[in-house]
Design a protein around this motif. Sequence first.
Motif, PDB file in Angstrom:
ATOM      1  N   ARG A 156      -6.997  -1.457   4.182  1.00 23.45           N
ATOM      2  CA  ARG A 156      -6.875  -2.084   2.865  1.00 23.45           C
ATOM      3  C   ARG A 156      -5.676  -3.027   2.823  1.00 23.45           C
ATOM      4  O   ARG A 156      -5.749  -4.115   2.229  1.00 23.45           O
ATOM      5  N   PHE A 157      -4.580  -2.626   3.446  1.00 19.92           N
ATOM      6  CA  PHE A 157      -3.366  -3.446   3.471  1.00 19.92           C
ATOM      7  C   PHE A 157      -3.633  -4.788   4.156  1.00 19.92           C
ATOM      8  O   PHE A 157      -3.277  -5.851   3.631  1.00 19.92           O
ATOM      9  N   PHE A 158      -4.265  -4.759   5.301  1.00 23.91           N
ATOM     10  CA  PHE A 158      -4.550  -5.999   6.018  1.00 23.91           C
ATOM     11  C   PHE A 158      -5.602  -6.828   5.289  1.00 23.91           C
ATOM     12  O   PHE A 158      -5.550  -8.067   5.321  1.00 23.91           O
ATOM     13  N   ASN A 159      -6.529  -6.179   4.612  1.00 21.46           N
ATOM     14  CA  ASN A 159      -7.493  -6.926   3.809  1.00 21.46           C
ATOM     15  C   ASN A 159      -6.791  -7.623   2.653  1.00 21.46           C
ATOM     16  O   ASN A 159      -7.090  -8.797   2.347  1.00 21.46           O
ATOM     17  N   SER A 160      -5.847  -6.954   1.999  1.00 30.18           N
ATOM     18  CA  SER A 160      -5.078  -7.582   0.917  1.00 30.18           C
ATOM     19  C   SER A 160      -4.307  -8.784   1.429  1.00 30.18           C
ATOM     20  O   SER A 160      -4.266  -9.843   0.785  1.00 30.18           O
ATOM     21  N   MET A 161      -3.668  -8.641   2.598  1.00 32.96           N
ATOM     22  CA  MET A 161      -2.934  -9.774   3.176  1.00 32.96           C
ATOM     23  C   MET A 161      -3.863 -10.963   3.408  1.00 32.96           C
ATOM     24  O   MET A 161      -3.520 -12.106   3.099  1.00 32.96           O
ATOM     25  N   ALA A 162      -5.047 -10.713   3.950  1.00 36.58           N
ATOM     26  CA  ALA A 162      -5.980 -11.795   4.237  1.00 36.58           C
ATOM     27  C   ALA A 162      -6.424 -12.489   2.951  1.00 36.58           C
ATOM     28  O   ALA A 162      -6.558 -13.728   2.911  1.00 36.58           O
ATOM     29  N   LEU A 163      -6.618 -11.722   1.882  1.00 42.27           N
ATOM     30  CA  LEU A 163      -7.104 -12.296   0.629  1.00 42.27           C
ATOM     31  C   LEU A 163      -6.071 -13.186  -0.056  1.00 42.27           C
ATOM     32  O   LEU A 163      -6.424 -14.039  -0.869  1.00 42.27           O
ATOM     33  N   VAL A 164      -4.779 -12.991   0.256  1.00 45.42           N
ATOM     34  CA  VAL A 164      -3.740 -13.854  -0.329  1.00 45.42           C
ATOM     35  C   VAL A 164      -3.088 -14.750   0.720  1.00 45.42           C
ATOM     36  O   VAL A 164      -2.040 -15.346   0.473  1.00 45.42           O
ATOM     37  N   ASP A 165      -3.706 -14.854   1.893  1.00 44.69           N
ATOM     38  CA  ASP A 165      -3.275 -15.795   2.928  1.00 44.69           C
ATOM     39  C   ASP A 165      -1.865 -15.523   3.433  1.00 44.69           C
ATOM     40  O   ASP A 165      -1.064 -16.429   3.629  1.00 44.69           O
TER      41      ASP A 165
ATOM     42  N   ASP B 267       0.867  -1.178   0.000  1.00 47.70           N
ATOM     43  CA  ASP B 267       0.000   0.000   0.000  1.00 47.70           C
ATOM     44  C   ASP B 267       0.898   1.221   0.000  1.00 47.70           C
ATOM     45  O   ASP B 267       2.110   1.115   0.222  1.00 47.70           O
ATOM     46  N   ALA B 268       0.312   2.375  -0.261  1.00 47.75           N
ATOM     47  CA  ALA B 268       1.104   3.591  -0.353  1.00 47.75           C
ATOM     48  C   ALA B 268       0.210   4.789  -0.148  1.00 47.75           C
ATOM     49  O   ALA B 268      -0.971   4.779  -0.505  1.00 47.75           O
ATOM     50  N   THR B 269       0.796   5.830   0.409  1.00 43.46           N
ATOM     51  CA  THR B 269       0.068   7.076   0.599  1.00 43.46           C
ATOM     52  C   THR B 269       1.070   8.218   0.692  1.00 43.46           C
ATOM     53  O   THR B 269       2.256   8.048   0.368  1.00 43.46           O
ATOM     54  N   ILE B 270       0.607   9.357   1.109  1.00 40.36           N
ATOM     55  CA  ILE B 270       1.450  10.541   1.220  1.00 40.36           C
ATOM     56  C   ILE B 270       1.372  11.064   2.653  1.00 40.36           C
ATOM     57  O   ILE B 270       0.473  10.708   3.417  1.00 40.36           O
ATOM     58  N   ALA B 271       2.338  11.892   3.010  1.00 44.58           N
ATOM     59  CA  ALA B 271       2.341  12.505   4.338  1.00 44.58           C
ATOM     60  C   ALA B 271       2.801  13.951   4.209  1.00 44.58           C
ATOM     61  O   ALA B 271       3.615  14.288   3.340  1.00 44.58           O
ATOM     62  N   ARG B 272       2.277  14.762   5.080  1.00 37.80           N
ATOM     63  CA  ARG B 272       2.668  16.176   5.146  1.00 37.80           C
ATOM     64  C   ARG B 272       2.840  16.539   6.608  1.00 37.80           C
ATOM     65  O   ARG B 272       2.038  16.144   7.459  1.00 37.80           O
ATOM     66  N   ASN B 273       3.894  17.276   6.911  1.00 36.10           N
ATOM     67  CA  ASN B 273       4.190  17.638   8.301  1.00 36.10           C
ATOM     68  C   ASN B 273       4.306  16.396   9.187  1.00 36.10           C
ATOM     69  O   ASN B 273       3.938  16.414  10.358  1.00 36.10           O
ATOM     70  N   HIS B 274       4.796  15.301   8.582  1.00 35.88           N
ATOM     71  CA  HIS B 274       4.981  14.022   9.272  1.00 35.88           C
ATOM     72  C   HIS B 274       3.660  13.397   9.720  1.00 35.88           C
ATOM     73  O   HIS B 274       3.653  12.512  10.569  1.00 35.88           O
TER      74      HIS B 274
END
Length: 280
Positions: free
Chosen positions: A52-61, A34-41
């Motif tokens: 979404r990241f953990f859902n993706s992990m679950a879908l591919v075991d 997964d990926a996103t952006i950050a501003r001011n930390h």
Amino acid sequence: MKDLAYYNGSITRISEMMVPFNDRSHFFGDGVYDATIARNHVIFKLSDHLERFFNSMALVDIQSDFSKDELGDLLTDLTAQVDADEVFVYFQVSRGTALRNHTYHDLKANLAIYITPEKLEMSFDKRFKLMTTPDYRFEFCHIKTLNLLPNVLASQEAAQRGLDEVVFHRNQRVTECAHSNISILKDGVFQTAPLDRWILPGIARKYLILASKALGIAVSETPFTVSEMLAADEIIMSSSGTPCGAVSEIDGQAVGGRDPGRLRQLQTFLYQDFYAETAI
């Protein structure tokens, strides 16, 4: 640090990081990201990206030994170590490290993160030029896997043509772009493809829908064709880095520009949300 790489607890500059040769991401693309952006930390929409990241992990075991909260804390801590006000935050997990074999068992997942400065552009004026291409990808597009070769090849073709993105379609039904979702405004309605196995559940897409509803713009999560897209009043490309990008050209044909009022409303709503969430 000017930039940062993390791999299973080790932290270095990106150019110095070493990854085991037998990491399954190397042989099989066996992982998700997964990926996103950050501003001011402050990482933008962190909870959505973790979900979404953990859902993706679950879908591919893939089984992790860290929780959402633990990963969120780690990402926040690492982001604070990069000497830049605006950054790109990327994180992935592979199934583990083992000799090449299609099957797997009892592997410890490998967590990799990199954070690098990136100038963010929340622009009202930028217009994007796209091309269309048949969608030959597999049926796991709803999972954010590391298997991106069709996206890479299509993006390269677009770049060589001086274009910004690619719109995929399956038998003329628009799915998504190589690294964005695609939506349209038509007759006062915000329309975007339904969530199925052909598109990624984009975070920016989600907030475009919420913004539309908050602004009193009708929403339709229904498929549309290439010809319907070309005839739309506005075409919107959305991703974490470009939450509401206006499209002005597709396949050399001028498009959009017929509902600038609603487009500007959506852009203003989303940009204000970004700056408010990432304020110091």
